[in-house]
Scaffold this active site. Sequence first.
Site, PDB file in Angstrom:
ATOM      1  N   ASP A 145       4.705   0.782  12.214  1.00 46.35           N
ATOM      2  CA  ASP A 145       3.461   0.185  11.709  1.00 46.35           C
ATOM      3  C   ASP A 145       3.279  -1.268  12.144  1.00 46.35           C
ATOM      4  OD1 ASP A 145       2.820   2.554  10.534  1.00 46.35           O
ATOM      5  OD2 ASP A 145       3.192   1.918   8.470  1.00 46.35           O
ATOM      6  N   ARG A 148       1.587  14.838  13.267  1.00 43.94           N
ATOM      7  CA  ARG A 148       2.051  14.654  11.889  1.00 43.94           C
ATOM      8  C   ARG A 148       2.120  15.969  11.094  1.00 43.94           C
ATOM      9  NH1 ARG A 148      -0.557   9.026   9.802  1.00 43.94           N
ATOM     10  NH2 ARG A 148       1.399   8.796   8.738  1.00 43.94           N
ATOM     11  N   ARG A 164      -8.611  -0.235   5.388  1.00 44.11           N
ATOM     12  CA  ARG A 164      -7.747   0.738   4.712  1.00 44.11           C
ATOM     13  C   ARG A 164      -6.441   0.089   4.251  1.00 44.11           C
ATOM     14  NH1 ARG A 164      -7.134   6.438   7.544  1.00 44.11           N
ATOM     15  NH2 ARG A 164      -5.832   6.542   5.702  1.00 44.11           N
ATOM     16  N   LYS A 222       0.838  -1.207   0.000  1.00 44.68           N
ATOM     17  CA  LYS A 222       0.000   0.000   0.000  1.00 44.68           C
ATOM     18  C   LYS A 222       0.868   1.250   0.000  1.00 44.68           C
ATOM     19  CE  LYS A 222      -1.813   1.496   4.069  1.00 44.68           C
ATOM     20  NZ  LYS A 222      -1.404   2.895   4.298  1.00 44.68           N
ATOM     21  N   ASN A 223       1.854   1.277   0.889  1.00 45.01           N
ATOM     22  CA  ASN A 223       2.642   2.507   1.047  1.00 45.01           C
ATOM     23  C   ASN A 223       3.655   2.719  -0.074  1.00 45.01           C
ATOM     24  OD1 ASN A 223       1.188   3.070   3.281  1.00 45.01           O
ATOM     25  ND2 ASN A 223       2.813   2.677   4.771  1.00 45.01           N
ATOM     26  N   CYS A 255      -3.899  13.302  13.187  1.00 46.41           N
ATOM     27  CA  CYS A 255      -4.672  12.090  12.940  1.00 46.41           C
ATOM     28  C   CYS A 255      -4.640  11.269  14.211  1.00 46.41           C
ATOM     29  CB  CYS A 255      -4.103  11.310  11.767  1.00 46.41           C
ATOM     30  SG  CYS A 255      -2.526  10.573  12.138  1.00 46.41           S
TER      31      CYS A 255
END
Length: 417
Positions: free
Chosen positions: A304, A121, A396, A22-23, A116
């Site tokens: 993560d 951030r 997500r 994803k990233n 968030c």
Amino acid sequence: MDRFVIRGGNRLEGTVGVEGSKNAALPIMAATLLCAGESTIHDVPNLRDIQMMADLLRYLGAGVSWEAGTLGVNATTATTVNVPETLMRRMRASNLVLGPLLARFGEVSISQPGGCNIGARPMDLHIRGLRALGATITERAGYITATATKLRGAEIHLDVPSVGATENLMMAAVLAEGQTVIRNAAKEPEIVDLQNFLNLLGARVKGAGTGVIRIQGVPGVHPAEHHIIPDRIDAGTHLVAAAITRGDVLVTNIIPEHVEPVIAKLREMGACVTVTDDGVRVRVDGRLRAVDVKTMPFPGFPTDMQPQMMALLTVADGASIVSETIFENRFKHVPELVRMGANIRIEGNTAVIRGVKDLIGAYVEATDLRAGAALVLAGLAAENTTVVEHVEHIDRGYAKLEEKYRMLGADIVRVSN
Ligand code: UD1
């Protein structure tokens, strides 16, 4: 909104494949904006974050097609340079269009992403880097606006190796005049994948994966075709799922070097981890030992993976210390794990976990993507039934997680309201 209902206690066994990253896909999708024409990206995971980036590209005017993991982005008509608050709020990674739009059109305006669930951030490193490249930047009424008649290569030193700032600055520098050097750049594998894609477009980028990235500006780039790398966080989550259920799982489509920090911790805990040509296999027979974990930029232990690893540590033998050094507010999973019987005490950015023999199922809430994954893993190992609310956060970043774990023997179902 969906929830997962998990009856824990089943040992996971079998083979599970890893999705495309994803990233890595998100900045590469943004990078297609650098030129007119259609780029093709393969192995794109079917995730909500990817859908949101596709929506953003469409909003900007691009034609986007998506079938069986292959994404086509035709950016010929992508001439809108304003990203409104509604799109920015949906996903912070929307800020990745800043660099490519500024490079191609000389102007861009995005709504301030704001904080968030995991921390404040800020965007200061992105902004300072773009200023160094010659952009004029104003921050007014919740919007960041950048303009430049011509970007010029520059020496940029990042205060911290921010992944997003490194990516935005790489993309902005592709069409700048002269050479840009980014020092203290992020070294994550996703940066290397972005470099590879940019070079396929005709850019001249080298050094990704080290702390110094050099970009020699070129007058123009052209569309390209690319395959996304496997997702190291998806992979790491499955390795921990195997460990927490004392299972025996082979994780395929994995780049072992990218998950080395997770493999090292699992081995330190006493898991049997074998790396073969087919993938990485984790086998656990008894109770694992407690270990300390400190999150660091790559190649350190990824932030993560911190929540998922903490879920595993709640049932390890002994006391563990988890230090979160990347984000200031990334312990939202702790009160939920405590509801399941975990013994965790937080002091600042440190959590002390005293392993319990068993977790007990409870109603818990996913507050963000990785916290949600941690609760699923805890639920797989817990006695009785765990209900994880707000699965939309998990969607997500994980594609049909419940189906994958069911195939491995878990008792987990998705319930829609
Ligand atoms: C990316 C990942 C995210 C991961 C994070 C850290 C994507 C889409 N997301 O997020 O999953 O958790 O890297 O590995 O790839 N910072 C500043 N100023 C800035 C930018 C960042 O101070 O201008 C700070 C942040 O507050 C944070 C640290 O730098 O403390 C790292 O953030 P960063 O690497 O930028 O994370 P993201 O790119 O947002």
